[in-house]
Design a protein around this motif. Sequence first.
Motif, mmCIF file in Angstrom:
data_model
loop_
_atom_site.group_PDB
_atom_site.id
_atom_site.type_symbol
_atom_site.label_atom_id
_atom_site.label_comp_id
_atom_site.label_asym_id
_atom_site.label_seq_id
_atom_site.Cartn_x
_atom_site.Cartn_y
_atom_site.Cartn_z
ATOM 1 N N ARG A 24 -7.872 12.361 53.083
ATOM 2 C CA ARG A 24 -8.877 13.147 53.811
ATOM 3 C C ARG A 24 -10.267 12.567 53.599
ATOM 4 N NH1 ARG A 24 -7.862 18.379 50.737
ATOM 5 N NH2 ARG A 24 -7.459 16.749 49.254
ATOM 6 N N LEU A 62 -13.619 18.309 57.999
ATOM 7 C CA LEU A 62 -12.704 17.176 57.986
ATOM 8 C C LEU A 62 -13.097 16.185 59.075
ATOM 9 C CD1 LEU A 62 -10.084 15.955 56.807
ATOM 10 C CD2 LEU A 62 -8.847 17.195 58.583
ATOM 11 N N ASP A 64 -8.162 12.245 58.717
ATOM 12 C CA ASP A 64 -7.056 12.518 57.799
ATOM 13 C C ASP A 64 -6.224 11.268 57.527
ATOM 14 O OD1 ASP A 64 -5.693 14.189 56.087
ATOM 15 O OD2 ASP A 64 -4.276 14.857 57.605
#
Length: 134
Positions: A20, A31, A34
């Motif tokens: 992440r 975020l 990923d």
Amino acid sequence: MSAIIGVCGTNFCTFVGDTRKMKLEDGEWILDCDGFRKVVRYSDSLLFGVTGFLNRGEKVLKPLSRFKHPASVSMQMAANATMEYCQALAKRGEMPGVRNYLIGGKVADGRYMIHCIHADPQTGEISFRDYRPG
């Protein structure tokens, strides 16, 4: 947050980390990606990893960018360069949050170890610790 687990034995060193990557947007951490590799095999004898927050466009291996030949970089050279990089970022106020670097591999006497560098821009503290098997 992010995590790297480092394991060091008498004849090996290995790291594993999550993928992440966070970014600061409108005052909140969200975020960004990923699939971001936080652990990199820098050379045959050196692993390098980072946890914490990176600036937009900042690369994991940026602290080692001064070296032209990865095979010639020792763990101590990598640790010194990383500490200097953290000090410079903190001094300029460019480190967005707490950061940890792990540097692992074989040292000159043939043993394996892990260097851990912890940088906290709020306190200005940059600490260094070695981990060896046994």
